[in-house]
Design a protein around this motif. Structure first.
Motif, short mmCIF file in Angstrom:
data_model
loop_
_atom_site.label_atom_id
_atom_site.label_comp_id
_atom_site.label_asym_id
_atom_site.label_seq_id
_atom_site.Cartn_x
_atom_site.Cartn_y
_atom_site.Cartn_z
N GLU A 227 15.01 8.04 -16.60
CA GLU A 227 16.18 8.71 -16.35
C GLU A 227 16.84 9.45 -17.43
N LYS A 228 16.55 8.75 -18.59
CA LYS A 228 17.00 9.45 -19.61
C LYS A 228 16.73 10.95 -19.78
N MET A 229 15.46 11.06 -19.63
CA MET A 229 14.92 12.40 -19.91
C MET A 229 15.10 13.26 -18.59
N ILE A 230 15.52 12.78 -17.38
CA ILE A 230 15.91 13.47 -16.30
C ILE A 230 17.32 14.03 -16.62
N LYS A 231 18.08 13.20 -16.91
CA LYS A 231 19.50 13.34 -17.55
C LYS A 231 19.73 14.66 -18.53
N GLU A 232 18.89 14.35 -19.57
CA GLU A 232 19.03 15.22 -20.80
C GLU A 232 18.48 16.63 -20.70
N ASP A 233 17.42 16.31 -20.05
CA ASP A 233 16.24 17.67 -20.00
C ASP A 233 15.56 17.98 -18.84
N PRO A 234 16.50 18.18 -17.70
CA PRO A 234 15.92 18.33 -16.26
C PRO A 234 15.21 19.64 -16.31
N GLU A 235 15.30 20.54 -17.13
CA GLU A 235 14.60 21.89 -17.08
C GLU A 235 13.29 21.66 -17.31
N THR A 236 12.92 20.73 -18.57
CA THR A 236 11.67 20.23 -18.94
C THR A 236 11.01 19.38 -17.71
N VAL A 237 11.64 18.73 -17.14
CA VAL A 237 11.19 17.79 -15.96
C VAL A 237 10.88 18.81 -14.92
N LYS A 238 11.44 19.55 -14.48
CA LYS A 238 11.17 20.57 -13.46
C LYS A 238 9.86 21.43 -13.81
#
Length: 330
Positions: A227-238
């Motif tokens: 969840e932390k990754m999604i919240k802080e760096d959603p562009e990288t997740v995408k």
């Protein structure tokens, strides 16, 4: 193959995501690639082909990423992702469900395979054709309570007694060696061990989970993050999910070439097994879903309900927070 369930026994505090070792130079000096890693759940196999394709064909680079594919080692993928030591990982719906009720906010980003292809396998000579036939036999597994619960739930459909099954821990022992020496049946994934049996000319009986319970048709494996990754760096997740999706789409459409890419990346793998496994698995990645990776709330809810029914979950589980389709390509 892979461990069927990685039970998280401790809670991990989500830490910041650090950089990873560089695996190749950026294509353009003007645009430096963002370094991230994805940790596998097990040794490389055809469940992972799309990741290797995305790396080899430059699909991750197109998304601005330099992705390092790493092995889990003694620490499992879920733990590495939860602790922030890896941005992404290959996980399973089973372990994410248990992780979340323990307060570890892992999130499934994409279903690698749309339907559960696993089952309890045995040599034909053992004459195990239905769950009723488990009685009086020895099962070899990993010592997880989920294994006994699944066996029992299947046996209940035929009024059979799970207490008449001897369950032993065989760990990572080779299936083909174990069924000739120590055990009668084990839990396998057809796409790898079943295909290997075909190549060996060894006939198996397989009791598939999905033939006995819709609730056991869960996503395994999946791509996951925190969840932390999604919240802080959603562009990288995408970017990661888009690159991976393109890799798996290529594997769906070009199984032979995709197999070659996996073999080039991991030359120690058996060529015949990889080729045949990839051919078998290619149509299973997306199957009846409208696009590769898509997940349904119903599937997450059904499996959690099954775990609750079998007293395998201690705590509240919110299926809507356990997965997301928002990062998949349209």
């Amino acid at each position: 193959m892979k461990k069927l369930l990685s039970v998280l026994l401790v809670m991990f505090l989500l830490a910041g995501c650090g950089g990873k070792e560089s695996s190749k130079a950026p294509k353009e000096e003007s645009k430096e690639l963002k370094k991230v890693s994805v940790v596998l759940d097990w040794t490389p196999n055809t469940n992972h082909t799309g990741l290797y394709v995305a790396k080899e064909k430059g699909y991750f680079e197109e998304q601005g990423l330099d992705v390092e594919i790493i092995m889990p080692g003694e620490t499992g993928a879920d733990q590495l992702v939860a602790s922030g030591k890896s941005e992404f990982g290959v996980s399973y719906q089973e372990s994410i469900t248990q992780a979340r009720v323990q307060g570890v906010p892992l999130v499934s980003l994409a279903a690698v395979i749309q339907h559960n292809t696993s089952g309890f396998a045995s040599p034909v000579a053992k004459n195990i054709k239905t769950p009723k036939d488990f009685e009086g036999k020895t099962y070899g597994g990993w010592g997880s309570p989920v294994e006994k619960a699944v066996i029992e739930s299947l046996m209940k459909t035929e009024n059979a007694d799970v207490n008449k099954v001897k369950i032993v821990n065989t760990g990572d022992s080779d299936f083909f060696t174990s069924v000739k020496r120590d055990i009668d049946f084990a839990w396998i994934y057809y796409g790898w061990t079943g295909v290997e049996a075909e190549l060996r000319g060894e006939d198996l009986n397989i009791v598939y989970l999905t033939d006995y319970s819709k609730k056991l048709d869960y996503y395994t494996p999946v791509l996951a993050t925190s969840e932390k990754m999604i919240k802080e760096d959603p562009e990288t997740v995408k970017a990661f999910v888009h690159g991976a999706a393109k890799g798996y789409q290529f594997a769906i459409e070009n199984p032979s070439e995709a197999a070659d890419i996996l073999l080039k990346s991991v030359p120690d793998l058996d060529e015949k097994l990889v080729k045949k496994s990839q051919e078998w698995l290619a149509p299973k990645y997306q199957d009846d879903a409208p696009r590769w990776g898509e997940q349904k709330l119903e599937v997450w809810k059904n499996y959690a309900d099954w775990m609750m029914e079998n007293k395998l979950l201690e705590g509240k589980f919110d299926p809507e927070k356990a997965f997301t389709n928002e990062f998949l390509p349209e």
